[in-house]
Design a protein around this motif. Structure first.
Motif, short mmCIF file in Angstrom:
data_model
loop_
_atom_site.label_atom_id
_atom_site.label_comp_id
_atom_site.label_asym_id
_atom_site.label_seq_id
_atom_site.Cartn_x
_atom_site.Cartn_y
_atom_site.Cartn_z
N VAL A 92 83.01 -108.98 100.73
CA VAL A 92 82.45 -107.40 100.71
C VAL A 92 81.26 -108.34 101.66
CG1 VAL A 92 81.19 -107.30 99.12
CG2 VAL A 92 81.19 -105.14 100.29
N ASP A 93 80.88 -107.60 102.61
CA ASP A 93 79.55 -108.18 103.31
C ASP A 93 78.43 -106.79 102.88
OD1 ASP A 93 77.53 -108.46 105.31
OD2 ASP A 93 78.86 -108.94 107.25
N THR A 100 82.17 -112.95 97.78
CA THR A 100 83.79 -113.06 97.45
C THR A 100 84.32 -113.67 96.02
OG1 THR A 100 84.14 -114.65 99.59
CG2 THR A 100 85.55 -114.26 98.01
N PHE A 101 84.86 -112.29 95.68
CA PHE A 101 85.44 -111.59 94.47
C PHE A 101 87.20 -111.92 94.19
CE2 PHE A 101 82.27 -108.97 95.45
CZ PHE A 101 81.40 -109.39 94.15
N MET A 102 86.85 -112.65 93.17
CA MET A 102 88.86 -113.05 92.50
C MET A 102 88.65 -112.00 91.17
SD MET A 102 89.97 -116.83 93.46
CE MET A 102 90.95 -117.05 92.08
N ALA A 103 90.02 -111.80 90.52
CA ALA A 103 90.48 -111.04 89.66
C ALA A 103 89.27 -110.93 88.44
CB ALA A 103 91.82 -110.54 89.31
N GLY A 104 89.05 -110.60 87.65
CA GLY A 104 88.69 -111.11 86.64
C GLY A 104 87.22 -111.61 86.74
N ASP A 105 86.91 -112.23 87.63
CA ASP A 105 85.83 -113.20 87.67
C ASP A 105 84.80 -113.10 87.94
OD1 ASP A 105 85.04 -115.72 89.90
OD2 ASP A 105 85.32 -114.15 91.45
N LEU A 106 84.32 -114.25 86.68
CA LEU A 106 82.87 -113.76 85.96
C LEU A 106 82.41 -114.98 87.02
CD1 LEU A 106 84.04 -113.56 82.92
CD2 LEU A 106 82.98 -111.88 84.45
N ALA A 113 83.94 -106.01 94.03
CA ALA A 113 83.91 -105.96 95.70
C ALA A 113 82.79 -104.41 95.79
CB ALA A 113 84.58 -106.51 96.70
N ILE A 114 83.69 -104.03 95.16
CA ILE A 114 83.16 -102.23 95.35
C ILE A 114 82.12 -102.23 94.86
CG2 ILE A 114 83.48 -99.74 95.66
CD1 ILE A 114 86.82 -100.46 96.44
N ALA A 115 82.43 -102.39 93.39
CA ALA A 115 81.09 -102.65 92.58
C ALA A 115 79.68 -102.94 92.86
CB ALA A 115 81.62 -102.53 91.38
#
Length: 676
Positions: free
Chosen positions: A546-547, A554-560, A612-614
DNA sequence: GTAGGGTTAG
C-alpha cells in the motif's frame, strides 16, 4: 518595369506582404500590363503565403503561363489545399494548356492525398502520351509514390521498372512504398539492387532501410548499413541517428540504441520520441521516464507519439502519479483531445482503477476511432462495469464504426467480469455469424471463463472441443472454474489434459492443490504438495502493498515485521469486532491449510491484504482519501467480503488491484459485483 | 520562375 520587378522580388524574399501589396497598387496605378508583371506578383504572393491574393490575381490575368499554373498547383498542395490544386489542374487542361514534368510531379501528391485513384491513373496516361513518364525522374518517382499510397505496389513497381536512368529518389520512393506496406524484405531487396547498380543511398534511403532491418530483426544487415551511414558521412544527420537507434531497439539491442543516443549531439522531437518508444518496448520503463523528463528539461515538447508511449510505461508499472503528471503536460500542450494520447491515458486510468478519470479523458477526445473506443470498453471491462461497456459498444456501432477483434475481446471480458452471461453468449453468437471477425483462442478463453464461472461447465467443456489447438491457458481457465465450483472430477480430467501439453506446469498443480484443499480432500493435498516439491515448484508467497504518503509498505500474511505491527493489529482487531456486528462472517473455505476451525479463522485475520488496509486506515485516520492496495496474487474471497464491510464501516473508498483486475469497494459494495 | 523520397504511436 525592371524597378517593379526587383521590388516584387525583394518583398517576396523578405516575405513582406504589406510591401508587396503596395507595389501591386503602384503597378496598377502606373498602368503596367499584367502580362509582364502579373506572374511575378503571383509568385510574390505565394512566397508571402497569401494564396487568396495569388489566386485573385491569377483569375484576372489575360493569359497564364505553364509555370504560373504549376506554381498555383504546387503552392496549394504544400498549403494542404489539394482539392483546389486538382481544380487548377482540371481548369488548366480545359484551357488547353498541356501539363509538363513539373505539373505531374506536383499533382500526383494531390491525387494520392485525396484518394483520387481514377484521376491519378488518367494523369499517368497523359504523362505516358506526353513521353514524360519514364524520361523524367521527377515524374516517375512522383508516380511511384502515388501508386504506393494507393496500395498499388504492382503499378508502382511497373513504373519503376520502365525508367532507364533510375536515380536515388526513385529507388527510395519504391523502398519507402514497400516499407509502408510492411514489406520490409522487398524493401531490402530493392535496396540491394540499388547498391549493386552503384546508386548511392542518401539520408532518406538509409533512414528508411534501417527501419526495415529493425522490423525484420536483421541485425547483420542493420550493422552493415550502420557502417554505410558512417562511410557516407551521414552519421551526424538526425534522421540517420534516429533510424539507427530505432533499428537497434527493434533488434532488441537496447544497449546499442542507448549508445547511439548518448553519442548524438543534437536530438529533435522525433529522435527523443523514438528513443522513449524503444526504451518502453524493451522493458526499460524507468529509464524511459527519466529520458522523458530530460526531454522536457531540454524544452523539446512531446508529441502524441511520445505521450502515448510514456503513458504506456506508466501503465505497465502502474505509476499512477507519474501518469497524472504526464496527463497535466498533455493538457498544457492541448493534446488531451488526441486519440493516441487519450487512449493511453484511458488505459492508465483503467488499469489503476480510476474510472471517473478514464471516462472524462474519453469524453474530451476530438477524434474517435475503434481503437480509442476499444480502450474505454476495455477499461470498463477490467473494472467490472459491464453495462457501461455494452452501452459504448452500441454507440460504436451506431457511429458506423466496425468493431474489430479487440472490441470483441473487450466486450466479452466486460460480460465476463460483470457476470452478464446471456449478453456474452449473444455477442459470441453474433461474432460467429460475422465472417469478418476471426475468432481467436482468446475469444474462446473468455467465453469458457464466462460459462465456467457461472457453473455451465458442460457447455464450457463442449466449447473447448471446438478449438483447434487448445492451449494451457484455455485449459487452466476451465480448471479455475472447476475449482470455484468444487468440481473435482472434471478438474482431474482437465489437469491431465494440461499436463499433456505442459508437463510440470506449476500453476496447474497449485490450482488443483487449492481445489482439493477447498473440498477438504487433505490426502490429495499432501500428494500434490509432494509432487510440487519434486518438481521444485514454488508457490510465490502472497504479498500486498500500500502506498501511504508516497511510502510503499509491503505485507505478507501473518507478518509481524512492520515497525507499526502493534498499531496495525490493534486497528485490525477493532475493525474485526465492528464488521462482525455489520454481518461479516469469516469464511474458512478460503483457508487452504488443514487446520482446526479456530486456527483457520485466525489465519484469515492476518492475510496480507487485511494488514495493508489496516495499516493504511491507521495511518490516514481522519482523512477521506481513497485507499489503494496492491496484491501480487488474486484477492482472497474472505478478504473481499471483509473489505466490503470495511468500506461500509469507515466510509472510505478502497481500491484493490490484484494480479488480474481492480476491485472498487465503496459503501459496502464492490464494482465486481462479487463476480471475479 | 516551379517539382520527387525519410525517422516516432494504440
Amino acid at each position: 518595369m525592371n524597378f517593379y520587378s526587383s521590388l516584387i522580388a525583394q518583398s517576396a524574399h523578405t516575405k513582406s506582404l504589406t510591401t508587396l501589396r503596395a507595389v501591386h497598387t503602384n503597378v496598377i496605378k502606373s498602368g503596367f500590363s499584367y502580362s509582364f508583371l502579373g506572374h511575378k506578383l503571383i509568385d510574390g504572393y505565394i512566397k508571402c503565403g497569401s494564396l487568396a491574393e495569388a489566386r485573385k490575381l491569377f483569375d484576372e490575368l489575360p493569359s497564364r503561363h505553364i509555370v504560373t499554373w504549376n506554381s498555383m498547383i504546387s503552392s496549394h498542395i504544400s498549403h494542404g489545399k489539394s482539392k483546389e490544386a486538382v481544380e487548377f489542374y482540371g481548369n488548366m487542361l480545359m484551357e488547353g494548356v498541356l501539363p509538363d514534368a513539373y505539373t505531374f510531379s506536383a499533382i500526383s501528391k494531390a491525387f494520392s492525398q485525396l484518394g483520387l485513384i481514377r484521376h491519378g491513373q488518367r494523369a499517368h496516361g497523359l504523362a505516358v502520351v506526353l513521353g514524360l513518364e519514364v524520361l523524367d525522374g521527377f515524374v516517375a518517382s512522383a508516380l511511384v509514390d502515388m501508386y504506393a499510397k494507393f496500395d498499388k505496389m504492382r503499378d508502382a513497381h511497373l513504373v519503376f521498372r520502365r525508367v532507364l536512368e533510375k536515380d536515388v529518389v526513385l529507388f527510395t520512393a519504391l523502398i519507402v512504398g514497400y516499407a509502408q506496406h510492411g514489406l520490409d524484405g522487398e524493401a531490402l531487396k530493392i535496396f540491394e539492387d540499388m547498391v549493386n547498380r552503384g546508386v548511392k543511398p542518401n539520408e532518406y534511403t538509409l533512414a528508411c532501410i534501417l527501419i526495415n532491418c529493425g522490423n525484420l530483426g536483421d541485425l547483420v544487415n542493420g550493422q552493415l548499413i550502420h557502417g554505410l551511414v558512417v562511410k557516407s558521412g551521414l552519421e551526424s544527420v538526425v534522421a540517420s541517428q534516429t533510424s539507427l537507434l530505432t533499428m537497434y531497439s527493434r533488434c532488441n539491442m537496447i544497449e546499442d540504441s542507448i549508445k547511439v543516443f548518448n553519442q548524438l549531439d543534437y536530438a529533435n522531437q522525433v529522435t527523443w520520441t523514438s528513443f522513449v518508444v524503444g526504451l518502453v518496448q524493451n522493458g526499460r520503463e524507468e529509464v524511459a521516464v527519466s529520458i522523458f523528463r530530460e526531454m522536457i528539461r531540454c524544452s523539446i515538447s512531446p508529441n502524441p507519439f511520445t505521450l502515448s508511449s510514456i503513458l504506456q510505461a506508466c501503465s505497465s508499472l502502474a505509476m499512477l502519479e507519474v501518469g497524472e503528471q504526464i496527463h497535466a503536460i498533455t493538457m498544457k500542450l492541448g493534446l488531451d483531445g488526441n486519440k493516441y494520447a487519450g487512449a493511453a491515458l484511458i488505459n492508465l486510468y483503467g488499469k489503476c482503477g480510476n474510472m471517473d478519470k478514464a471516462r472524462s479523458v474519453f469524453d474530451v477526445l476530438t477524434e474517435l476511432d475503434v481503437v480509442a473506443i476499444n480502450s474505454m470498453i476495455y477499461a470498463y471491462a477490467q473494472n467490472g462495469f459491464g453495462h457501461e461497456a455494452l452501452e459504448l459498444f452500441e454507440r460504436l456501432k451506431n457511429m458506423g464504426l466496425v468493431p474489430n477483434g479487440v472490441t470483441f475481446i473487450s466486450i466479452l471480458l466486460a460480460c465476463n467480469n460483470a457476470g452478464l452471461v446471456e449478453e456474452g453468449c449473444q455477442i459470441f453468437a453474433s461474432i460467429r455469424n460475422n465472417h469478418n471477425i476471426e475468432l481467436t483462442i482468446d475469444h474462446f478463453t473468455c467465453m469458457i471463463d464466462l460459462l465456467g464461472r457461472s457453473r455451465r461447465l458442460e457447455e464450457a467443456a463442449m466449447l473447448i472441443e471446438e478449438v483447434r489447438n487448445p492451449d494451457v491457458v484455455l485449459w487452466r481457465t476451465l480448471l479455475n472454474s472447476c475449482k470455484i465450483h468444487g468440481e473435482v472430477e472434471m478438474a482431474e480430467k482437465v489437469m491431465s489434459k494440461i499436463l499433456e501439453l505442459a508437463p510440470g506446469d506449476g500453476g496447474t498443480h497449485i490450482l488443483l492443490t487449492n481445489l482439493y484443499a477447498s473440498a477438504g480432500k487433505w490426502n490429495q493435498v499432501i500428494e500434490m504438495k509432494s509432487t510440487i516439491r519434486d518438481l521444485k515448484l514454488k508457490k510465490s508467497p502472497a504479498m500486498s502493498w500500500v502506498d501511504v504518503d508516497r511510502e510503499v509498505h509491503t505485507f505478507m500474511a501473518g507478518d509481524l515485521s512492520h515497525p507499526r505491527s502493534l498499531e496495525i493489529f490493534e486497528m485490525l482487531h477493532g475493525l474485526m469486532k465492528k464488521v462482525k456486528t455489520l454481518g461479516y462472517n469469516p469464511n474458512t473455505r478460503f483457508v487452504l491449510q488443514d487446520l482446526d476451525e479456530e486456527k483457520k479463522i485466525s489465519s484469515l485475520y492476518y492475510h496480507s491484504e487485511k494488514l495493508a488496509i489496516a495499516y493504511a486506515l491507521w495511518k490516514t485516520i481522519g482523512r477521506t482519501t481513497t485507499i489503494r492496495i496492491f496484491k501480487n496474487l488474486r484477492v482472497c474471497g474472505d478478504c473481499h467480503s471483509w473489505i466490503k464491510f470495511v468500506s461500509l464501516l469507515t466510509g472510505r473508498d478502497i481500491i484493490a488491484r490484484d494480479s488480474k483486475r481492480f476491485h472498487h469497494f465503496k459503501g459496502g459494495l464492490c464494482s465486481c459485483k462479487d463476480y471475479w
